[in-house]
Design an enzyme around this catalytic site. Sequence first.
Site, mmCIF file in Angstrom:
data_model
loop_
_atom_site.group_PDB
_atom_site.id
_atom_site.type_symbol
_atom_site.label_atom_id
_atom_site.label_comp_id
_atom_site.label_asym_id
_atom_site.label_seq_id
_atom_site.Cartn_x
_atom_site.Cartn_y
_atom_site.Cartn_z
ATOM 1 N N TYR A 240 0.821 -1.215 0.000
ATOM 2 C CA TYR A 240 0.000 0.000 0.000
ATOM 3 C C TYR A 240 0.855 1.264 0.000
ATOM 4 O O TYR A 240 0.747 2.107 -0.902
ATOM 5 C CB TYR A 240 -0.944 -0.023 1.207
ATOM 6 C CG TYR A 240 -1.570 1.310 1.538
ATOM 7 C CD1 TYR A 240 -2.301 2.015 0.587
ATOM 8 C CD2 TYR A 240 -1.432 1.867 2.810
ATOM 9 C CE1 TYR A 240 -2.878 3.243 0.891
ATOM 10 C CE2 TYR A 240 -2.008 3.090 3.122
ATOM 11 C CZ TYR A 240 -2.725 3.775 2.162
ATOM 12 O OH TYR A 240 -3.283 4.984 2.468
ATOM 13 N N LYS A 244 1.646 3.982 -3.024
ATOM 14 C CA LYS A 244 1.253 5.380 -2.810
ATOM 15 C C LYS A 244 2.456 6.308 -2.988
ATOM 16 O O LYS A 244 2.312 7.431 -3.490
ATOM 17 C CB LYS A 244 0.647 5.565 -1.418
ATOM 18 C CG LYS A 244 -0.714 4.921 -1.228
ATOM 19 C CD LYS A 244 -1.778 5.514 -2.138
ATOM 20 C CE LYS A 244 -2.264 6.848 -1.644
ATOM 21 N NZ LYS A 244 -3.399 7.361 -2.484
#
Length: 469
Positions: A240, A244
């Site tokens: 994640y 990002k």
Amino acid sequence: MIGEMDADSVVGYFRGKSILITGSTGFLGKVLVEKILRVQPDVKKLFLLIRAPDAESAKLRIQTEIIDREIFHVLKEKHGVRFNNFIEEKICPLVGDIIYENFGLDNAQLGELSKDIDVIVNGAATTNFFERYDVAFDVNVLGVKHICAFATKCPKLRMLLHVSTAYVAGEQEGIIPEKPILMGETIKVGTHLDIESELNLIKETMQELKASCSMEKAGRKTMKELGLKRARNFGWPNTYVFTKAMGEMMMELLPMDFPVVIIRPSIITSTFKEPLHGWMEGIKTIDSVVIGYAKQTLPFFLVDLDLIMDVTSSLRNPAPYAILWKSLFRYFNDNPPCTGRNGERVRLKKMRFFSSIMWFRLYMAFKYMLPLEMLRLVNIALCGVFSRVYNELSRKFRFMMQLSELYAPYTLFKGCFDDMNLDKLRMAMKKDNQNNNGAYYFDFDPKYIDWEDYFYSVHIPGVLKYTRD
């Protein structure tokens, strides 16, 4: 340089504006949509990009996943019988997905949309720590690329706001400054990131899986493990935050013809004051502790109570995890949960906390791994009589250890986020007009939050009300 402003000027900014919002079905997206519609009913249009097979399905998703939620109750009361007409007038569903170039819109749709948009808010993301690498890359990296490409086609564009995460900082310690992530920059010394190479690696892996006729489950496992492996290779703890970070790098592709804002939320909790106290959706990181303690199913947790819980900047009115635990213990002593089979109140047990991954692993080894190994040997001796029990317990043990590895970077996080830019924005706001007689609320200074009262009176009741089964 941020000029002086007040609540009226903030509200006035949105008057007559057309805003494209991605990720509107998520928690932050709903909060944003509701806030804009409530404080500035004269906004021209909110274009919500929705994944759906057709326009009717997109409209239904907006109705059921956004408009029908509790957070819109105040807005419904404000407009009364005209509420549905107001929503119809202000919200425009767009069938599309940021993983595709031009969001999958045809040329005519794209042309009309680009001419109308004043502001873009990109909140679409997959936030699963252990997401498939290809899925996370599509949304969190290529999605940003497509947003940037669209932004350059909007002649009226006044601002592009991209929602990232504070944890693109990885597991750094000490004061973590607010600064852009440069293309190719990594956390691990001696490494360099090439986004195009990562995309090619994903494509090659997918082709190999297809060529070997791998089962869907095996392919999913392979892609999840690949994401974690690549993230840790460059110094990020999970897929994640790694993707990002790459998404932020994509923002560098933009020409600076308009303001570009990247906001990095830390731990997301429930709404503080308005429109509802304690409203939230989904079980976030710290909420698993609340639910687990309420059900008395969580005997231990991996967290250092002395560390700062990043529900806000760690430098301004910091909230250590000990405050959450104190509030939790006090709340459930004052409001004992009914967890018995017949609804009887049970005696609350104290929760054990581990301040390091080493002590946690030792505890798990003696408490669970050793008995599991004994069960395995007994199972072998008895020709597999306990195979089903052993396999199930073993699966649960592996799952618990995997969760601890994924959450440890946050519950044992030793960094402090600098918020100099946000502080400048706070100082620019005129304190004498924050509430405007209750019409709207823009006071975002954590200095005025009593964290113990917030958790006890707002957040914990909110978790139990809105997320508990």
